[in-house]
Design an enzyme around this catalytic site. Structure first.
Site, PDB file in Angstrom:
ATOM      1  N   ARG A   1      49.883 -69.795  -0.599  1.00  0.00           N
ATOM      2  CA  ARG A   1      49.683 -68.356  -0.602  1.00  0.00           C
ATOM      3  C   ARG A   1      49.869 -67.804   0.807  1.00  0.00           C
ATOM      4  NH1 ARG A   1      50.248 -68.352  -5.275  1.00  0.00           N
ATOM      5  NH2 ARG A   1      49.050 -67.279  -6.915  1.00  0.00           N
TER       6      ARG A   1
ATOM      7  N   GLU B   1      53.265 -59.071   0.087  1.00  0.00           N
ATOM      8  CA  GLU B   1      54.324 -59.271  -0.910  1.00  0.00           C
ATOM      9  C   GLU B   1      54.303 -58.119  -1.903  1.00  0.00           C
ATOM     10  OE1 GLU B   1      53.982 -63.069  -2.797  1.00  0.00           O
ATOM     11  OE2 GLU B   1      54.136 -64.205  -0.928  1.00  0.00           O
TER      12      GLU B   1
ATOM     13  N   HIS C   1      58.750 -66.308  -2.654  1.00  0.00           N
ATOM     14  CA  HIS C   1      57.729 -66.824  -3.560  1.00  0.00           C
ATOM     15  C   HIS C   1      58.337 -67.310  -4.874  1.00  0.00           C
ATOM     16  CE1 HIS C   1      53.097 -66.526  -3.965  1.00  0.00           C
ATOM     17  NE2 HIS C   1      53.552 -67.611  -4.553  1.00  0.00           N
TER      18      HIS C   1
END
Length: 350
Positions: A247, A276, A295
């Site tokens: 993360r 993000e 991601h």
């Protein structure tokens, strides 16, 4: 005995293109083949935070990227389960779910192999300078190749931060590369469990100082936020690499850029960022020894199939009155309001 009304399931709108077509080949919807028991639909519009009205009349939701907040759950009398399409749940307010008598499930185990495989791919790409060597050919710089000698994985040391399913899968995948015994930092994993996987449990500082690859596989919590900052980066070897597939927010990106500029470490690979989605190139975009992905480095058809099957199976199990795998807030099962809602909505099918 089956309840008269079907158990209603919705997918968040980001599973679909603007024309309504599915974005992904298979997200496990074959788990809902019994149309008498399940009515499957989707949210009509995508919102970064699920609005309360989107939960109205819905018993179970498979959530891709939207946040689930206390506001989202206001008045969610019909909602029994939020099933996250993945294993991270920092986008979900867990106490709010419990207070609303909603169980939160994650796709435990479904991402272990693909994330581990992607991490190995990044380790090889970094040590063999694949990005730079590709550019040498594209720029006709053939004679510069001797400036970019790589190194192999054998006799190198892996450091794993977080020893859940992904960390264990990574250690298993790397077993044939001739590496040194891995170092593991995980306050929640016993030394016996770590040693059973051929690794050694150590403190964070010892791991950072001894590893050639530091690979992050822990969740983002208040305890892990900025876990890797200036001090931690200064402990790493000059020839080491940092990999984050967990993360954003666990790594201080500004501190990492500074460490790379000072050549404190040899390179890095990041699949996730503190903010993000990215709307501008990140601070790390200018480094040739950094690999970046939005991601999705581990995204494969197989991974989405397995995540989907796991996420959807959690809803099927609850609808049948069975406790599913991957429950994040098990305390909800002791709440009278949840028990009554579960009894009311359960299809009572074994």
């Amino acid at each position: 005995m089956t309840s008269s009304a079907p158990f209603t399931v919705s997918l968040t709108a980001d599973f679909y293109e603007s024309d309504g077509q599915p974005k992904y080949r298979d997200v496990g919807l074959d788990r809902f083949t019994d149309s008498r028991r399940f009515a499957v639909g989707r949210f009509t519009n995508h919102r970064a935070e699920i609005a309360p009205e989107q939960f109205t009349g819905v018993n179970g939701v498979v959530v891709l990227t939207p946040r689930v907040t206390a506001r989202s759950l206001a008045g969610s009398n019909d909602l029994l389960v939020v099933s996250r399409f993945g294993v991270g749940y920092d986008s979900v307010d867990v106490p709010a779910c419990t207070a609303a008598d909603v169980v939160l499930c994650i796709a435990t185990g479904a991402v272990d192999r693909p994330v581990a495989e992607a991490t190995v791919g990044w380790m090889l790409a970094l040590t063999h300078h694949l990005r730079v060597k590709d550019n040498l050919v594209r720029q006709a710089r053939w004679n510069d190749r001797s400036q970019f000698m790589g190194c192999e994985l054998r006799e190198r040391t892996l450091g794993v931060i977080g020893f859940g399913g992904i960390g264990r899968a990574l250690v298993k995948l790397l077993a044939g590369f001739g590496m040194n015994p891995p170092l593991v930092y995980d306050p929640f994993a016993s030394a016996e469990v770590v040693e059973a996987h051929g690794a050694r449990a150590v403190g964070l500082d010892e791991l950072l100082a001894g590893a050639d690859f530091v690979s992050i596989h822990c969740p983002l919590t208040e305890q892990t936020r900025n876990l890797i900052g200036p001090r931690e980066l200064s402990l790493m070897k000059p020839g080491s690499y940092l990999i984050n597939t967990a993360r954003g927010g666990i790594v201080d990106e500004a501190a990492l850029a500074e460490a790379l500029t000072r050549r404190q470490i040899a390179g890095a690979a990041l699949d996730c960022f503190a903010e993000e989605p990215l709307t501008a190139p990140p601070i790390l975009a200018g480094f040739d020894n950094v690999l970046l992905a939005p991601h999705c480095i581990a995204w494969t058809d197989e991974m989405f199939r397995d995540i989907g099957r796991t996420a959807c199976q959690s809803i099927v199990d609850l609808a049948a009155g069975t406790t599913p795998r991957g429950v994040v807030n098990p305390e909800v099962f002791s709440r009278p309001g949840f028990v009554e809602k579960w009894r009311r909505l359960s299809a009572h099918v074994s």
